[in-house]
Design a protein around this motif. Structure first.
Motif, mmCIF file in Angstrom:
data_model
loop_
_atom_site.group_PDB
_atom_site.id
_atom_site.type_symbol
_atom_site.label_atom_id
_atom_site.label_comp_id
_atom_site.label_asym_id
_atom_site.label_seq_id
_atom_site.Cartn_x
_atom_site.Cartn_y
_atom_site.Cartn_z
ATOM 1 N N ALA A 108 3.466 1.633 -19.946
ATOM 2 C CA ALA A 108 4.919 1.134 -19.584
ATOM 3 C C ALA A 108 4.858 0.456 -18.251
ATOM 4 O O ALA A 108 6.028 -0.216 -18.050
ATOM 5 N N LEU A 109 3.928 0.418 -17.572
ATOM 6 C CA LEU A 109 3.983 0.089 -16.113
ATOM 7 C C LEU A 109 3.942 -1.458 -15.990
ATOM 8 O O LEU A 109 2.895 -2.057 -16.701
ATOM 9 N N SER A 110 4.746 -1.988 -15.091
ATOM 10 C CA SER A 110 4.564 -3.464 -15.085
ATOM 11 C C SER A 110 3.169 -3.938 -14.522
ATOM 12 O O SER A 110 2.579 -2.962 -13.881
ATOM 13 N N PRO A 111 2.653 -4.961 -14.729
ATOM 14 C CA PRO A 111 1.241 -5.134 -14.200
ATOM 15 C C PRO A 111 1.355 -5.508 -12.737
ATOM 16 O O PRO A 111 0.429 -5.234 -12.014
ATOM 17 N N PHE A 112 2.695 -5.660 -12.236
ATOM 18 C CA PHE A 112 2.677 -5.709 -10.591
ATOM 19 C C PHE A 112 2.895 -4.262 -9.952
ATOM 20 O O PHE A 112 2.651 -4.029 -8.907
ATOM 21 N N ALA A 113 2.676 -3.281 -10.662
ATOM 22 C CA ALA A 113 2.741 -1.742 -10.258
ATOM 23 C C ALA A 113 1.589 -1.713 -9.215
ATOM 24 O O ALA A 113 1.512 -0.961 -8.176
ATOM 25 N N GLY A 114 0.332 -2.241 -9.621
ATOM 26 C CA GLY A 114 -0.983 -1.954 -8.971
ATOM 27 C C GLY A 114 -0.817 -2.608 -7.351
ATOM 28 O O GLY A 114 -1.980 -2.453 -6.601
ATOM 29 N N ASP A 115 0.192 -3.459 -7.477
ATOM 30 C CA ASP A 115 0.200 -4.446 -6.234
ATOM 31 C C ASP A 115 1.081 -3.900 -5.206
ATOM 32 O O ASP A 115 1.378 -4.534 -4.112
ATOM 33 N N LEU A 116 1.661 -2.678 -5.178
ATOM 34 C CA LEU A 116 2.453 -1.958 -4.422
ATOM 35 C C LEU A 116 1.775 -1.269 -3.390
ATOM 36 O O LEU A 116 0.709 -0.357 -3.325
ATOM 37 N N HIS A 117 2.062 -1.723 -1.976
ATOM 38 C CA HIS A 117 1.547 -1.241 -0.819
ATOM 39 C C HIS A 117 2.779 -0.463 0.068
ATOM 40 O O HIS A 117 3.757 -1.242 0.031
ATOM 41 N N ILE A 118 2.563 0.515 0.632
ATOM 42 C CA ILE A 118 3.426 1.510 1.334
ATOM 43 C C ILE A 118 3.069 1.756 2.640
ATOM 44 O O ILE A 118 1.976 2.244 2.952
ATOM 45 N N GLY A 119 3.947 1.472 3.609
ATOM 46 C CA GLY A 119 3.689 2.007 5.085
ATOM 47 C C GLY A 119 3.803 3.201 5.494
ATOM 48 O O GLY A 119 4.553 3.758 5.279
ATOM 49 N N ASN A 120 2.563 3.696 5.357
ATOM 50 C CA ASN A 120 2.672 5.444 5.294
ATOM 51 C C ASN A 120 2.523 5.888 6.793
ATOM 52 O O ASN A 120 1.636 5.230 7.643
ATOM 53 N N SER A 121 3.670 6.564 7.079
ATOM 54 C CA SER A 121 3.660 6.890 8.715
ATOM 55 C C SER A 121 2.779 7.857 8.935
ATOM 56 O O SER A 121 2.284 7.846 10.231
ATOM 57 N N LEU A 122 2.091 8.421 8.095
ATOM 58 C CA LEU A 122 0.928 9.503 8.369
ATOM 59 C C LEU A 122 -0.126 8.582 8.951
ATOM 60 O O LEU A 122 -0.945 9.032 10.077
ATOM 61 N N SER A 123 -0.636 7.621 8.343
ATOM 62 C CA SER A 123 -1.733 7.093 8.418
ATOM 63 C C SER A 123 -1.490 5.687 9.487
ATOM 64 O O SER A 123 -2.415 5.323 9.949
ATOM 65 N N ARG A 124 -0.311 5.688 9.608
ATOM 66 C CA ARG A 124 0.256 4.245 10.351
ATOM 67 C C ARG A 124 -0.498 3.145 9.544
ATOM 68 O O ARG A 124 -0.757 2.048 10.530
ATOM 69 N N LYS A 125 -0.850 3.272 8.259
ATOM 70 C CA LYS A 125 -1.329 2.126 7.741
ATOM 71 C C LYS A 125 -0.321 1.631 6.528
ATOM 72 O O LYS A 125 0.166 2.513 5.974
ATOM 73 N N LYS A 126 -0.594 0.315 5.895
ATOM 74 C CA LYS A 126 -0.185 -0.100 4.809
ATOM 75 C C LYS A 126 -1.138 0.508 3.671
ATOM 76 O O LYS A 126 -2.420 -0.036 3.689
ATOM 77 N N GLU A 127 -0.753 1.421 2.753
ATOM 78 C CA GLU A 127 -1.652 1.847 1.670
ATOM 79 C C GLU A 127 -1.320 1.344 0.281
ATOM 80 O O GLU A 127 -0.257 1.377 0.283
ATOM 81 N N ARG A 128 -2.403 1.364 -0.433
ATOM 82 C CA ARG A 128 -1.970 1.180 -1.706
ATOM 83 C C ARG A 128 -1.621 2.303 -2.414
ATOM 84 O O ARG A 128 -1.985 3.148 -2.343
ATOM 85 N N PHE A 129 -0.358 1.742 -3.204
ATOM 86 C CA PHE A 129 0.448 3.154 -3.723
ATOM 87 C C PHE A 129 -0.448 3.586 -4.951
ATOM 88 O O PHE A 129 -0.536 2.855 -6.088
ATOM 89 N N GLU A 130 -0.761 4.875 -4.985
ATOM 90 C CA GLU A 130 -1.820 5.268 -6.308
ATOM 91 C C GLU A 130 -1.047 6.756 -6.549
ATOM 92 O O GLU A 130 -1.347 7.489 -5.641
ATOM 93 N N PRO A 131 0.071 6.588 -7.456
ATOM 94 C CA PRO A 131 0.663 8.159 -7.698
ATOM 95 C C PRO A 131 -0.210 9.175 -8.223
ATOM 96 O O PRO A 131 -1.303 8.735 -8.737
ATOM 97 N N LEU A 132 -0.085 10.372 -7.780
ATOM 98 C CA LEU A 132 -1.111 11.502 -8.275
ATOM 99 C C LEU A 132 -0.996 11.431 -9.805
ATOM 100 O O LEU A 132 -2.051 11.948 -10.258
ATOM 101 N N ASN A 133 0.028 11.506 -10.298
ATOM 102 C CA ASN A 133 -0.043 11.591 -11.714
ATOM 103 C C ASN A 133 0.911 10.399 -12.430
ATOM 104 O O ASN A 133 1.880 10.757 -13.115
ATOM 105 N N ALA A 134 0.428 9.278 -12.410
ATOM 106 C CA ALA A 134 0.965 7.923 -13.020
ATOM 107 C C ALA A 134 1.402 8.328 -14.487
ATOM 108 O O ALA A 134 0.389 8.919 -14.998
#
Ligand code: AMP
Ligand code: ZN
Length: 506
Positions: free
Chosen positions: A9-35
């Motif tokens: 059910a996920l949109s094909p764009f779901a894999g292109d999401l990057h999140i600015g992670n304050s912990l690593s101070r980097k933009k990281e590809r969003f990979e949920p633990l349990n999609a």
């Protein structure tokens, strides 16, 4: 969480999401633990006063994160708490409980204060069209679990009891783990900057923070525990409620930038201290501050106005009133990770922009389709790609809005017969604009007085009438009159009767 399902059910764009992670101070590809499931925890308000517009900005940031993840097809469990005990006036271990203090000053039960300002918070969330969280737990509803977590931290040797209170042992924790990883602070620098505070003599070290505080006789909110009749430390509730509802490891934790230290740093220490497992949260996200003339909007600065004042224009900083959607649009024109400065000019510009966008939205359904085949010069797929690239780049709403204005130009050209399209291209444009403007950005039409949106504008009017009623109860005649006059200017009158007030279109 439930067993994993397929991610179809996920949109094909779901894999292109990057999140600015304050912990690593980097933009990281969003990979949920349990999609396709996503767990998201956001620190909610401390309900001891009316929310101000700065608070609204942070909750809007995470409303858009929630909306976009849902838009991509993720099934998000969104937990946002209500802080109703333990947040002290010193924002650390010193001072009075903020809610207890207000209860004392207003001569009310602490739970009356909690209810009053929780109601206000919910009203404000509704006015700004924020989605409700999946779970909204409160700190006082989780005292048993908080005592359980303190015991787990004590068992692992990262806390100690002192005079009926329990403190987290920061130095001991730092020998095994990294205290300061999120905020980038070093323990020795922290020590140099620590003031000597009341009650600190109970602590082995000034860096330690309270997990449980023994209540003195005047303290209104207290519970029995193995250590004393007392109350939990502020940071503990979020560790407890996030793990209870999302697990010891979950995807996203959000809050305003000012919560990074000490609140979130202490949360990480508590979670790791209780379980021994590091990295309880995969992506830490922090929304930046709304400022006024470069200074953080805050109640204590005297530069924080309420949404009600904003709508009526009844505040020294406001030249006039602005609608909630104008404000929502103004805030979305800044990226959440940057500060955003409030000004009347910026709001007036946002009002014009929103008007242009909404006029195009109103014209969408009636667009002519004069071609039998797609116009090769019109590329709706490219527009859609640019929209998802903008949101995929750490929820970049300002870029998204600039792409939407390209779509608005196209709509206007089609409406004025300068560009021709076919039915498929029209359907694609309708889907794109409705999806991003209403579902992702969460804007609603405010100007319509009939049809589908009467429900929304009607609810807003009901709310304003209710707010005016509250103002009258509080003998705040200025606000009550300002609401009546502002509605009057829009052709809406308020009728008062002994059963209450209602509104009517003239
Ligand atoms: P509080 O009720 O004080 O715990 O704050 C609720 C939320 O509003 C927290 O996430 C704060 O970080 C956030 N907040 C407070 N002031 C501002 C501001 N000026 N701009 C943006 N967010 C803010
Ligand atoms: Zn929190």
């Amino acid at each position: 969480m439930d067993a994993p399902h397929s991610s179809e059910a996920l949109s094909p764009f779901a894999g292109d999401l990057h999140i600015g992670n304050s912990l690593s101070r980097k933009k990281e590809r969003f990979e949920p633990l349990n999609a396709p499931y996503v767990g998201m925890y956001v620190c909610g308000p401390t309900v001891y006063s009316n929310v101000h517009l700065g608070n609204v900005r942070t909750f809007l940031t995470f409303d858009v994160v929630y909306r976009y993840l849902s838009f991509l097809g993720y099934q998000v469990r969104y937990v946002r708490n209500i802080t109703d005990v333990g947040h002290l006036t010193g924002d650390s271990d010193d001072g009075e409980d903020k809610i207890g203090k207000k209860a004392r000053l207003e001569n009310l039960e602490p739970m009356e204060i909690v209810q009053k300002y929780t109601n206000d918070f919910h009203d404000v969330m509704r006015v700004f069209n924020m989605k409700s969280p999946s779970i909204e737990p409160s700190a006082t509803g989780h005292i048993v679990e908080q005592i359980g977590m303190i015991k787990a931290i004590l068992d692992r040797g990262y806390a100690y009891e002192s005079n009926g209170s329990v403190y987290f042992n920061v130095r001991k924790y730092n020998e095994d783990h990294d205290y300061g990883a999120l905020s980038g602070r070093k323990i020795d620098d922290l020590l140099n900057n620590t003031r000597s505070l009341d009650g600190q003599d109970e602590k082995n070290d000034p860096l330690d923070f309270a997990l449980w505080k023994k209540a003195d006789a005047s303290h209104l909110m207290k519970w029995p525990s193995p250590w004393s009749d007392g109350f939990p430390g502020w940071h503990l509730e979020c560790s407890v409620m996030s793990t209870k509802y999302l697990g010891t490891q979950f995807d996203i934790h959000g809050g305003g930038m000012d919560l990074k230290f000490p609140h979130h740093e202490c949360e990480i220490a508590q979670n790791t201290g209780a379980t021994g497992e590091a990295h309880s949260v995969r992506y830490w996200m922090h929304g930046n501050m709304l400022t006024v003339n470069g200074r953080k909007m805050a109640k204590s600065e005297g530069n924080g106005f309420t949404p009600e004042e904003l709508i009526t224009g009844n505040h020294a900083l406001l030249e006039r009133g602005y609608s909630p959607m104008t404000v929502r649009f103004f805030m979305l024109q800044g990226h959440y990770a940057s500060t955003l400065d409030f000004s009347n000019e910026a709001l007036q510009a946002a009002e014009k922009g929103l008007d242009r966008l909404m006029s195009a939205m109103a014209a969408l359904e009636g667009l002519p389709t004069t071609l039998d085949a797609p116009n090769p010069d019109v590329n709706t797929a490219a527009l859609a790609k640019r929209c998802s690239e903008a949101m995929g780049d750490d929820f970049n709403t300002p870029i998204l809005i600039s792409v939407l204005f390209d779509a608005v130009k196209l709509v206007n050209s089609i409406a004025s017969d300068r560009i021709a399209i076919d039915a498929g291209q029209k359907a694609a444009l309708v889907q794109l604009l409705n999806g991003y403007v209403f579902d992702v950005l969460g804007l609603i039409r405010e100007d319509e007085t009939s049809g589908g949106s009467e429900g929304e504008s009607g609810a807003l009017l009901d709310l304003l009438v209710e707010l005016r009623g509250n103002a009258k109860t509080n003998r705040d005649w200025g606000t009550a009159d300002a609401i009546r006059d502002a509605l009057g200017a829009l052709g809406i009158s308020i009728k008062d009767s002994k059963d209450g007030s209602t509104w009517e279109r003239d």
